[in-house]
Scaffold this active site. Structure first.
Site, PDB file in Angstrom:
ATOM      1  N   ASP A   1     -34.098 -50.463  27.076  1.00 33.68           N
ATOM      2  CA  ASP A   1     -34.533 -49.535  28.107  1.00 33.68           C
ATOM      3  C   ASP A   1     -33.226 -49.138  28.857  1.00 33.68           C
ATOM      4  OD1 ASP A   1     -35.729 -47.738  29.719  1.00 33.68           O
ATOM      5  OD2 ASP A   1     -37.045 -49.241  30.699  1.00 33.68           O
TER       6      ASP A   1
ATOM      7  N   HIS B   1     -36.406 -44.980  29.974  1.00 31.21           N
ATOM      8  CA  HIS B   1     -37.570 -44.331  30.108  1.00 31.21           C
ATOM      9  C   HIS B   1     -37.755 -43.347  31.462  1.00 31.21           C
ATOM     10  CE1 HIS B   1     -38.295 -47.447  33.631  1.00 31.21           C
ATOM     11  NE2 HIS B   1     -39.085 -46.617  34.141  1.00 31.21           N
TER      12      HIS B   1
ATOM     13  N   GLN C   1     -42.055 -48.451  41.566  1.00 31.80           N
ATOM     14  CA  GLN C   1     -42.136 -47.202  41.052  1.00 31.80           C
ATOM     15  C   GLN C   1     -41.055 -46.294  41.819  1.00 31.80           C
ATOM     16  OE1 GLN C   1     -44.109 -47.556  38.639  1.00 31.80           O
ATOM     17  NE2 GLN C   1     -45.027 -49.180  39.507  1.00 31.80           N
ATOM     18  N   GLY C   2     -40.312 -45.597  40.981  1.00 30.74           N
ATOM     19  CA  GLY C   2     -39.316 -44.733  41.600  1.00 30.74           C
ATOM     20  C   GLY C   2     -37.829 -45.348  41.573  1.00 30.74           C
ATOM     21  N   ASP C   3     -37.843 -46.695  41.484  1.00 31.36           N
ATOM     22  CA  ASP C   3     -36.837 -47.658  41.326  1.00 31.36           C
ATOM     23  C   ASP C   3     -36.021 -47.682  40.260  1.00 31.36           C
ATOM     24  OD1 ASP C   3     -36.637 -48.078  44.152  1.00 31.36           O
ATOM     25  OD2 ASP C   3     -38.095 -49.980  43.943  1.00 31.36           O
ATOM     26  N   SER C   4     -36.859 -47.160  39.025  1.00 35.34           N
ATOM     27  CA  SER C   4     -36.500 -47.263  37.818  1.00 35.34           C
ATOM     28  C   SER C   4     -34.916 -46.868  37.563  1.00 35.34           C
ATOM     29  CB  SER C   4     -37.415 -46.633  36.759  1.00 35.34           C
ATOM     30  OG  SER C   4     -38.436 -47.402  36.502  1.00 35.34           O
TER      31      SER C   4
END
Ligand code: ARG
Length: 297
Positions: free
Chosen positions: A156, A104, A251-254
């Site tokens: 994912d 993603h 968020q941003g650690d994905s």
């Protein structure tokens, strides 16, 4: 969303993360996840609950790429600005030329479409994204799991091929296909990243890590039964975090690594809010996609 802590970001710099999915609740008062840009408490954190977490900082500590040399930041400077080296996702080095991350990270979260990440690079060996330590290695190609399903968050996972081999740099092994032992509830796991530390857009300039025990599939299925919070599917996902909240990716650690026993067991994928009680972090279950990933290594 603008980052209140970062006056040096170009004003037009988009949020270096996945915004919330349409229809997915976000709690701006979410409990702190990875630590803010304060001096890190290096001591073990006490049994502080979510209330304490909102007031202070619970869960994260500073981490270093010297201890975790396979932790990688993905960068697109034209898209995300130079302030944090263009970081927009995390990833892990699994061979000298291959990096594993979340599929993603290459999708527009509001439209569900593939997006280009111009000047895509893997930032290797840089703890502080404001600096220039380590390397920015161009990415030659991006492989997305053929059965990746954006809407369902299934499979994912993506594999990036680096243009320059990182010979001699330690890599991380993947959990094997069908392994169950790393996913026994309560198993100690750690997640790493440069993502939001508060759930309100405070992206960390420095690498953080946090302990997040594995949560039982059944518990997670109750937390995410489908609908606005999303559906948990143990065929491709695993949850981790404290049931009372307080420790989580954000968020941003994905795409960043969830590590169990020194091996890559998961990738930061999704969740409702960050570090909320009853809404644990959901990770790509490497044990479910290991064969597919190995087929392109
Ligand atoms: N989708 C987010 C990203 O791209 C990761 C969200 C993880 N959320 C969580 N509560 N663990 O950065």
């Amino acid at each position: 969303m603008p980052n209140p802590d970062r006056a040096d970001l170009p004003t037009a710099a988009p949020t270096p993360v996945c915004p919330a999915r349409p229809g997915r609740r976000r709690h701006r008062a979410a409990v702190l996840a990875l630590l803010a840009a304060l001096p890190a408490p290096l001591v073990a954190l006490g049994p502080a609950g979510p209330a304490e977490a909102q007031r202070r900082i619970v869960g994260g500590v500073a981490a270093g790429t010297s201890d975790h040399p396979w932790v990688v930041a993905l960068s697109s400077r034209p898209q995300f600005g130079n302030g944090r080296s263009g970081q927009f996702c995390g990833a892990a080095l699994v061979t000298p030329t291959k990096v594993v991350t979340a599929a993603h990270c290459f999708y527009d979260e509001s439209k569900g479409r593939r997006v280009d990440r111009p000047e895509l690079k893997a930032v290797i060996g840089r703890d502080d994204l404001r600096g220039s330590a380590g390397y920015e290695v161009p990415v030659q190609s991006v492989w997305i799991h053929p059965d990746y399903a954006f809407a369902a968050n299934m499979n994912d996972v993506a594999v990036l091929t680096l243009a320059e081999p990182q010979t001699g740099r330690p890599v991380i092994d993947l959990v094997g296909q069908g392994e169950t032992e790393p996913y026994v509830p309560g198993t100690r796991a750690q997640v790493f990243g440069w993502g939001d530390t508060t759930g309100t857009g405070n992206y960390s300039p420095t690498l953080r890590g946090v302990d997040v025990p594995i949560i039982a599939d059944q518990t997670c299925a109750h937390a995410y039964p489908g609908g606005q919070d999303g559906r948990f599917d143990a065929r491709g996902m695993v949850c981790a975090g404290e049931e009372k909240g307080g420790r989580d990716a954000c968020q941003g650690d994905s795409g960043g690594p969830l590590v169990v026993g020194g091996r890559l067991a998961g990738l930061v994928s999704w969740g409702t809010g960050c570090a909320e009680a009853a809404h644990p972090g959901v990770y790509t279950r490497i044990g479910a996609v290991s064969d597919a990933v190995h087929s392109v290594l």
